[in-house]
Motif scaffolding. Sequence first.
Motif, short mmCIF file in Angstrom:
data_model
loop_
_atom_site.label_atom_id
_atom_site.label_comp_id
_atom_site.label_asym_id
_atom_site.label_seq_id
_atom_site.Cartn_x
_atom_site.Cartn_y
_atom_site.Cartn_z
N LYS A 9 0.83 -1.20 0.00
CA LYS A 9 0.00 0.00 0.00
C LYS A 9 0.88 1.26 0.00
O LYS A 9 0.54 2.25 -0.65
N PRO A 42 -5.22 13.69 -13.17
CA PRO A 42 -5.71 12.40 -13.67
C PRO A 42 -4.57 11.39 -13.79
O PRO A 42 -3.40 11.78 -13.86
N LEU A 88 1.40 8.21 -6.71
CA LEU A 88 0.53 7.05 -6.51
C LEU A 88 0.59 6.22 -7.79
O LEU A 88 0.34 6.74 -8.88
N LEU A 90 -0.92 3.22 -9.90
CA LEU A 90 -2.17 2.50 -10.02
C LEU A 90 -2.06 1.39 -11.05
O LEU A 90 -1.48 1.57 -12.11
N PHE A 105 -9.73 -0.11 -11.49
CA PHE A 105 -8.47 0.25 -10.86
C PHE A 105 -8.29 -0.44 -9.50
O PHE A 105 -9.27 -0.71 -8.79
N GLY A 106 -7.04 -0.69 -9.16
CA GLY A 106 -6.70 -1.12 -7.82
C GLY A 106 -6.58 0.08 -6.89
O GLY A 106 -6.72 1.23 -7.32
N PRO A 107 -6.30 -0.18 -5.60
CA PRO A 107 -6.22 0.91 -4.62
C PRO A 107 -4.95 1.74 -4.70
O PRO A 107 -4.87 2.81 -4.11
N GLY A 108 -3.96 1.24 -5.45
CA GLY A 108 -2.75 2.02 -5.63
C GLY A 108 -1.66 1.72 -4.62
O GLY A 108 -1.91 1.20 -3.53
N ARG A 110 1.32 3.99 -2.80
CA ARG A 110 1.89 5.32 -2.60
C ARG A 110 3.39 5.18 -2.47
O ARG A 110 3.89 4.63 -1.49
N LEU B 33 -16.76 6.87 -19.33
CA LEU B 33 -16.70 6.31 -17.98
C LEU B 33 -16.63 7.44 -16.97
O LEU B 33 -16.01 8.49 -17.23
N TYR B 35 -15.54 8.04 -12.91
CA TYR B 35 -14.88 7.48 -11.74
C TYR B 35 -14.93 8.49 -10.59
O TYR B 35 -14.93 9.70 -10.81
N GLN B 37 -12.69 9.25 -6.97
CA GLN B 37 -11.46 8.92 -6.27
C GLN B 37 -11.41 9.61 -4.93
O GLN B 37 -11.52 10.83 -4.84
N GLY B 40 -5.82 9.16 -1.55
CA GLY B 40 -4.97 8.01 -1.28
C GLY B 40 -5.50 6.68 -1.79
O GLY B 40 -4.89 5.64 -1.53
N GLU B 41 -6.60 6.71 -2.51
CA GLU B 41 -7.19 5.48 -3.02
C GLU B 41 -7.21 5.51 -4.54
O GLU B 41 -6.99 6.54 -5.17
N GLY B 42 -7.51 4.35 -5.15
CA GLY B 42 -7.63 4.31 -6.60
C GLY B 42 -9.01 4.76 -7.05
O GLY B 42 -9.96 4.76 -6.28
N PRO B 43 -9.14 5.16 -8.31
CA PRO B 43 -10.45 5.56 -8.84
C PRO B 43 -11.41 4.37 -8.82
O PRO B 43 -11.03 3.25 -9.16
N LEU B 45 -14.97 2.94 -10.36
CA LEU B 45 -15.90 3.13 -11.48
C LEU B 45 -17.31 3.32 -10.95
O LEU B 45 -17.83 2.49 -10.20
N ILE B 86 -12.76 13.42 -5.76
CA ILE B 86 -12.48 13.92 -7.10
C ILE B 86 -13.17 13.01 -8.10
O ILE B 86 -13.02 11.78 -8.05
N PHE B 88 -13.62 11.94 -12.01
CA PHE B 88 -12.96 11.97 -13.33
C PHE B 88 -13.87 11.37 -14.39
O PHE B 88 -14.47 10.31 -14.16
N LEU B 101 -7.42 5.11 -22.33
CA LEU B 101 -8.44 6.06 -21.93
C LEU B 101 -7.89 7.48 -21.99
O LEU B 101 -6.71 7.71 -21.72
N PHE B 103 -8.53 11.04 -20.11
CA PHE B 103 -9.16 11.50 -18.87
C PHE B 103 -9.43 13.00 -18.90
O PHE B 103 -8.69 13.78 -19.52
N GLN B 105 -9.67 16.48 -16.43
CA GLN B 105 -8.80 16.97 -15.37
C GLN B 105 -9.37 16.75 -13.98
O GLN B 105 -8.67 16.93 -12.98
N ILE B 108 -13.24 18.51 -8.31
CA ILE B 108 -13.08 18.32 -6.87
C ILE B 108 -14.38 18.75 -6.19
O ILE B 108 -14.77 19.93 -6.29
#
Lengths: 114, 113
Positions: A9, A42, A88, A90, A105-108, A110, B33, B35, B37, B40-43, B45, B86, B88, B101, B103, B105, B108
């Motif tokens: 993570k 992005p 990050l 991904l 997407f996965g959680p990424g 850092r 699509l 998304y 986010q 600290g996490e991934g986007p 869907l 955020i 996207f 893809l 994207f 910008q 927020i």
Amino acid sequence: DTEVTQTPKHLVMGMTNKKSLKCEQHMGHRAMYWYKQKAKKPPELMFVYSYEKLSINESVPSRFSPECPNSSLLNLHLHALQPEDSALYLCASAGRSGATDTQYFGPGTRLTVL
Amino acid sequence: GQQLNQSPQSMFIQEGEDVSMNCTSSSIFNTWLWYKQDPGEGPVLLIALYKAGELTSNGRLTAQFGITRKDSFLNISASIPSDVGIYFCAGHAGGTSYGKLTFGQGTILTVHP
């Protein structure tokens, strides 16, 4: 199930270290992706694997080395990174039923490079 | 590379208000699509759109694929604090693009209780 998992993570590494990021999906997807993302921007595409073969390299520096050991796994090997590589990272997958237009997407991970 | 024009860039709203954001492109896309986010996490869907004119809902979220195939919008009704994040948009051009893809910008979203 639309889960993509990533480990670790968080990762802190020095500029002389070698480390690897791992990604796994069990959705039967045929395409897997690595992205880099800076804060509030992005995702930027780095690599695309299709049927376990590297299909796209978006002119990524050689200090990033992708690997696809099998259809479920994707690795990103890191060596001699620079502080500006902190971001990050991904992983994503796509391609159930043959289409690659819908990415999950996965959680990424850092990554911090000191 | 090409980017989508996503607006607004940021929104500050009160809980309970409706939200609308959109993406436009100079090129045609075959898939749109949306998304979300969290920090600290991934986007994640939210909604996928595959046909021009398609209107799809997912709970309080509604998205449409524009008739010209060059735009899409996302509406959130009766916003709640957990809608913060955020958003996207992303477009897929189809063909042999291996799923590349494009994207926007990002928008927020801040929701005040």
